[in-house]
Design an enzyme around this catalytic site. Structure first.
Site, PDB file in Angstrom:
ATOM      1  N   ARG A 161      47.624  55.841  27.926  1.00  0.00           N
ATOM      2  CA  ARG A 161      47.557  54.382  27.844  1.00  0.00           C
ATOM      3  C   ARG A 161      48.956  53.874  28.186  1.00  0.00           C
ATOM      4  NH1 ARG A 161      42.996  55.733  27.312  1.00  0.00           N
ATOM      5  NH2 ARG A 161      41.401  54.974  25.860  1.00  0.00           N
ATOM      6  N   VAL A 169      47.865  52.680  17.654  1.00  0.00           N
ATOM      7  CA  VAL A 169      49.225  52.416  17.162  1.00  0.00           C
ATOM      8  C   VAL A 169      49.202  52.140  15.657  1.00  0.00           C
ATOM      9  CG1 VAL A 169      51.209  50.868  17.299  1.00  0.00           C
ATOM     10  CG2 VAL A 169      50.073  51.611  19.396  1.00  0.00           C
ATOM     11  N   TYR A 214      31.356  45.345  24.429  1.00  0.00           N
ATOM     12  CA  TYR A 214      32.673  44.743  24.682  1.00  0.00           C
ATOM     13  C   TYR A 214      32.935  44.663  26.183  1.00  0.00           C
ATOM     14  CZ  TYR A 214      37.749  44.073  24.223  1.00  0.00           C
ATOM     15  OH  TYR A 214      39.034  43.586  24.293  1.00  0.00           O
ATOM     16  N   GLY A 273      44.548  64.733  23.098  1.00  0.00           N
ATOM     17  CA  GLY A 273      45.721  63.861  23.120  1.00  0.00           C
ATOM     18  C   GLY A 273      46.335  63.697  24.497  1.00  0.00           C
TER      19      GLY A 273
HETATM   20  P1  NAD Z   1      41.766  40.403  17.007  1.00  0.00           P
HETATM   21  O1  NAD Z   1      40.483  41.036  16.572  1.00  0.00           O
HETATM   22  O2  NAD Z   1      42.952  40.524  16.129  1.00  0.00           O
HETATM   23  O3  NAD Z   1      41.541  38.858  17.290  1.00  0.00           O
HETATM   24  C1  NAD Z   1      40.335  38.294  17.684  1.00  0.00           C
HETATM   25  C2  NAD Z   1      40.141  37.006  16.904  1.00  0.00           C
HETATM   26  O4  NAD Z   1      38.902  36.396  17.316  1.00  0.00           O
HETATM   27  C3  NAD Z   1      40.040  37.246  15.399  1.00  0.00           C
HETATM   28  O5  NAD Z   1      40.871  36.338  14.723  1.00  0.00           O
HETATM   29  C4  NAD Z   1      38.569  36.986  15.094  1.00  0.00           C
HETATM   30  O6  NAD Z   1      38.340  36.557  13.781  1.00  0.00           O
HETATM   31  C5  NAD Z   1      38.215  35.954  16.150  1.00  0.00           C
HETATM   32  N1  NAD Z   1      36.786  35.900  16.463  1.00  0.00           N
HETATM   33  C6  NAD Z   1      35.952  36.932  16.714  1.00  0.00           C
HETATM   34  N2  NAD Z   1      34.712  36.481  16.987  1.00  0.00           N
HETATM   35  C7  NAD Z   1      34.779  35.115  16.905  1.00  0.00           C
HETATM   36  C8  NAD Z   1      33.826  34.081  17.060  1.00  0.00           C
HETATM   37  N3  NAD Z   1      32.542  34.339  17.364  1.00  0.00           N
HETATM   38  N4  NAD Z   1      34.240  32.808  16.911  1.00  0.00           N
HETATM   39  C9  NAD Z   1      35.537  32.519  16.581  1.00  0.00           C
HETATM   40  N5  NAD Z   1      36.478  33.472  16.429  1.00  0.00           N
HETATM   41  C10 NAD Z   1      36.097  34.750  16.584  1.00  0.00           C
HETATM   42  O7  NAD Z   1      42.069  40.967  18.450  1.00  0.00           O
HETATM   43  P2  NAD Z   1      43.336  40.756  19.410  1.00  0.00           P
HETATM   44  O8  NAD Z   1      43.903  42.075  19.654  1.00  0.00           O
HETATM   45  O9  NAD Z   1      44.189  39.649  18.909  1.00  0.00           O
HETATM   46  O10 NAD Z   1      42.605  40.295  20.744  1.00  0.00           O
HETATM   47  C11 NAD Z   1      42.543  38.936  21.141  1.00  0.00           C
HETATM   48  C12 NAD Z   1      41.846  38.838  22.488  1.00  0.00           C
HETATM   49  O11 NAD Z   1      42.586  39.584  23.458  1.00  0.00           O
HETATM   50  C13 NAD Z   1      40.431  39.393  22.479  1.00  0.00           C
HETATM   51  O12 NAD Z   1      39.618  38.571  23.282  1.00  0.00           O
HETATM   52  C14 NAD Z   1      40.591  40.753  23.106  1.00  0.00           C
HETATM   53  O13 NAD Z   1      39.409  41.150  23.748  1.00  0.00           O
HETATM   54  C15 NAD Z   1      41.726  40.512  24.081  1.00  0.00           C
HETATM   55  N6  NAD Z   1      42.446  41.772  24.386  1.00  0.00           N
HETATM   56  C16 NAD Z   1      43.274  42.351  23.456  1.00  0.00           C
HETATM   57  C17 NAD Z   1      43.923  43.546  23.759  1.00  0.00           C
HETATM   58  C18 NAD Z   1      44.847  44.222  22.783  1.00  0.00           C
HETATM   59  O14 NAD Z   1      45.360  45.306  23.086  1.00  0.00           O
HETATM   60  N7  NAD Z   1      45.148  43.659  21.637  1.00  0.00           N
HETATM   61  C19 NAD Z   1      43.706  44.155  25.002  1.00  0.00           C
HETATM   62  C20 NAD Z   1      42.833  43.556  25.905  1.00  0.00           C
HETATM   63  C21 NAD Z   1      42.232  42.352  25.589  1.00  0.00           C
HETATM   64  N1  UDP Z   2      43.100  57.351  19.431  1.00  0.00           N
HETATM   65  C1  UDP Z   2      43.559  58.489  18.782  1.00  0.00           C
HETATM   66  N2  UDP Z   2      43.666  58.463  17.423  1.00  0.00           N
HETATM   67  C2  UDP Z   2      43.347  57.372  16.676  1.00  0.00           C
HETATM   68  C3  UDP Z   2      42.894  56.210  17.339  1.00  0.00           C
HETATM   69  C4  UDP Z   2      42.769  56.249  18.715  1.00  0.00           C
HETATM   70  O1  UDP Z   2      43.870  59.507  19.411  1.00  0.00           O
HETATM   71  O2  UDP Z   2      43.494  57.428  15.459  1.00  0.00           O
HETATM   72  C5  UDP Z   2      43.005  57.363  20.904  1.00  0.00           C
HETATM   73  C6  UDP Z   2      41.693  56.855  21.456  1.00  0.00           C
HETATM   74  O3  UDP Z   2      40.752  57.912  21.556  1.00  0.00           O
HETATM   75  C7  UDP Z   2      42.108  56.334  22.797  1.00  0.00           C
HETATM   76  C8  UDP Z   2      43.543  55.858  22.594  1.00  0.00           C
HETATM   77  O4  UDP Z   2      43.994  56.476  21.385  1.00  0.00           O
HETATM   78  O5  UDP Z   2      42.103  57.367  23.753  1.00  0.00           O
HETATM   79  C9  UDP Z   2      43.679  54.354  22.444  1.00  0.00           C
HETATM   80  O6  UDP Z   2      42.755  53.913  21.479  1.00  0.00           O
HETATM   81  P1  UDP Z   2      42.648  52.384  21.000  1.00  0.00           P
HETATM   82  O7  UDP Z   2      41.417  52.280  20.152  1.00  0.00           O
HETATM   83  O8  UDP Z   2      43.936  51.967  20.413  1.00  0.00           O
HETATM   84  O9  UDP Z   2      42.496  51.565  22.356  1.00  0.00           O
HETATM   85  P2  UDP Z   2      41.445  51.666  23.578  1.00  0.00           P
HETATM   86  O10 UDP Z   2      40.660  52.926  23.473  1.00  0.00           O
HETATM   87  O11 UDP Z   2      40.608  50.457  23.438  1.00  0.00           O
HETATM   88  O12 UDP Z   2      42.347  51.680  24.756  1.00  0.00           O
END
Ligand code: NAD
Ligand code: UDP
Ligand code: UDP
Length: 314
Positions: free
Chosen positions: A215, A192, A149, A211
């Site tokens: 974030r 969350v 990722y 814990g």
């Molecule tokens: P999500 O998994 O809900 O959405 C991702 C979407 O992309 C899904 O609908 C999935 O089916 C689609 N997808 C995956 N691979 C694909 C492919 N090869 N072709 C077409 N579609 C594909 O995740 P999200 O939380 O909505 O995240 C959306 C974007 O934002 C992602 O690129 C993620 O990396 C970025 N992002 C999200 C967060 C967050 O906290 N939610 C934080 C940082 C970055």
């Molecule tokens: N985390 C946790 N319990 C859970 C899921 C996640 O304590 O059930 C922690 C995880 O180890 C991380 C933080 O919560 O430190 C945020 O995790 P998340 O997967 O939501 O996002 P990311 O690690 O990608 O920021």
């Protein structure tokens, strides 16, 4: 030449958590929205309420394959975002970020579209600099379980800037920090959704590590506003720009808050911290304020309450 002010906007990953909110917002703003998704982690259910709208179109397609459509703007969100999902098929995760970016950049180049990349705070890895500014190059393990990722997203940023320099593409790179809200996947292991589901069921809240890791969570509506503002910045504003909340808290504090807001009697269960789990994360938001005139507004309690209501209704 088109004489219509309506923009044709492509949202890849549009049936996911963030993508579905973005599609909704763009349709509301009067745009013609093409949502492309392979439903790997997203679902038709997330956009079911838009399917009958005359300005909304849903296409099943995997962005690792070429796509020939005519659009004015592209939001490239396709990529699984939760660790459980992106680690399930890590090779596909890297392909989605890298081949997906190449295809969407090739499309933007052919049609002259503006293109925004949903990048991530994960490009900073487990950061030594706190809060993280966009100038910080990060501390990322290139061969660990999060690398598909993190490195995929870093390579996508490289491709965006090379297409910009080499082909004059109009690019926008948004580095999104943790975001939460309705339509998060209930079983994707993110903190969350996990905590809320566990609290509603009366199960113990699973804290990874002690814990104390931090974030800064942003409510989805605020985040979408930030992305839309970024797309409309002048061409010289390429980013990267951090978008997210500056309000930082520990996972232990989050667990206690979720228990209080749900009125749950759940206990806390402590388990091991996953490999390469960042100890702290908070965006420096100076650039977002200056370039987007934006910051996250929704208080944590309010955002959590709306999210809890959503999960109760599932
Ligand atoms: P999500 O998994 O809900 O959405 C991702 C979407 O992309 C899904 O609908 C999935 O089916 C689609 N997808 C995956 N691979 C694909 C492919 N090869 N072709 C077409 N579609 C594909 O995740 P999200 O939380 O909505 O995240 C959306 C974007 O934002 C992602 O690129 C993620 O990396 C970025 N992002 C999200 C967060 C967050 O906290 N939610 C934080 C940082 C970055
Ligand atoms: N985390 C946790 N319990 C859970 C899921 C996640 O304590 O059930 C922690 C995880 O180890 C991380 C933080 O919560 O430190 C945020 O995790 P998340 O997967 O939501 O996002 P990311 O690690 O990608 O920021
Ligand atoms: N591409 C696409 N849609 C388009 C134009 C290009 O999916 O409308 C893909 C194409 O398959 C190619 C990639 O985008 O593999 C990169 O395109 P670019 O023009 O940059 O490179 P080239 O075609 O020269 O390899």
């Amino acid at each position: 030449m088109r004489f219509d002010a309506t923009k044709r906007v492509l949202v890849t990953g549009g049936a996911g958590f963030l993508g579905s909110h973005l599609c909704e917002r763009l349709v509301e703003d009067g745009h013609d929205v093409l949502c492309v998704d392979n439903f790997y982690t997203g679902s038709k259910r997330n956009v079911a309420h838009l399917l009958d709208h005359p300005r909304f179109e849903l296409m099943r397609h995997d962005v690792t394959f070429p796509l020939y459509v005519e659009v004015d703007e592209i939001y490239n969100l396709a990529c699984p975002a939760s660790p459980i999902h992106y680690q399930h098929d890590p090779v596909q995760t890297t392909k989605t970020s890298v081949h997906g970016a190449i295809n969407m950049l090739g499309l933007a180049k052919r049609v002259g579209a503006k293109i925004l990349q949903a990048s991530t705070s994960e490009v900073y890895g487990d950061p030594e600099e706190h809060p993280q500014t966009e100038n910080y190059w990060g501390r990322v393990n290139p061969i660990g379980i999060r690398s598909c990722y993190d490195e995929g997203k870093r390579c996508a940023e490289t491709l965006f800037f090379d297409y910009h320099r080499q082909n004059g593409l109009r690019i926008k790179v948004a580095r999104i920090f943790n975001t939460y809200g309705p339509r998060m996947h209930p079983n994707d292991g993110r903190v969350v959704s996990n905590f809320i589901m566990q609290a509603l069921r009366g199960d113990a809240l699973t804290i990874q590590g002690d814990g104390s890791q931090t974030r800064s969570f942003c409510y989805v509506d605020d985040l979408i506003e930030g992305l839309v503002r970024m797309m409309s910045t002048p061409d010289e504003c390429t980013g990267p720009i951090n978008v997210g909340s500056g309000f930082e808290f520990t996972m232990l504090e989050l667990a206690q808050k979720v228990i209080a807001l749900t009125g749950s009697s759940s206990e806390l269960a402590f388990g091991p911290l996953p490999q390469d789990d960042p100890a702290q994360r908070r965006p420096d938001l100076t650039l977002a304020r200056a370039n987007l005139d934006w910051e996250a507004k929704t208080p944590l309690d309010e955002g959590l309450n709306r999210t809890i209501e959503y999960f109760k209704g599932l």
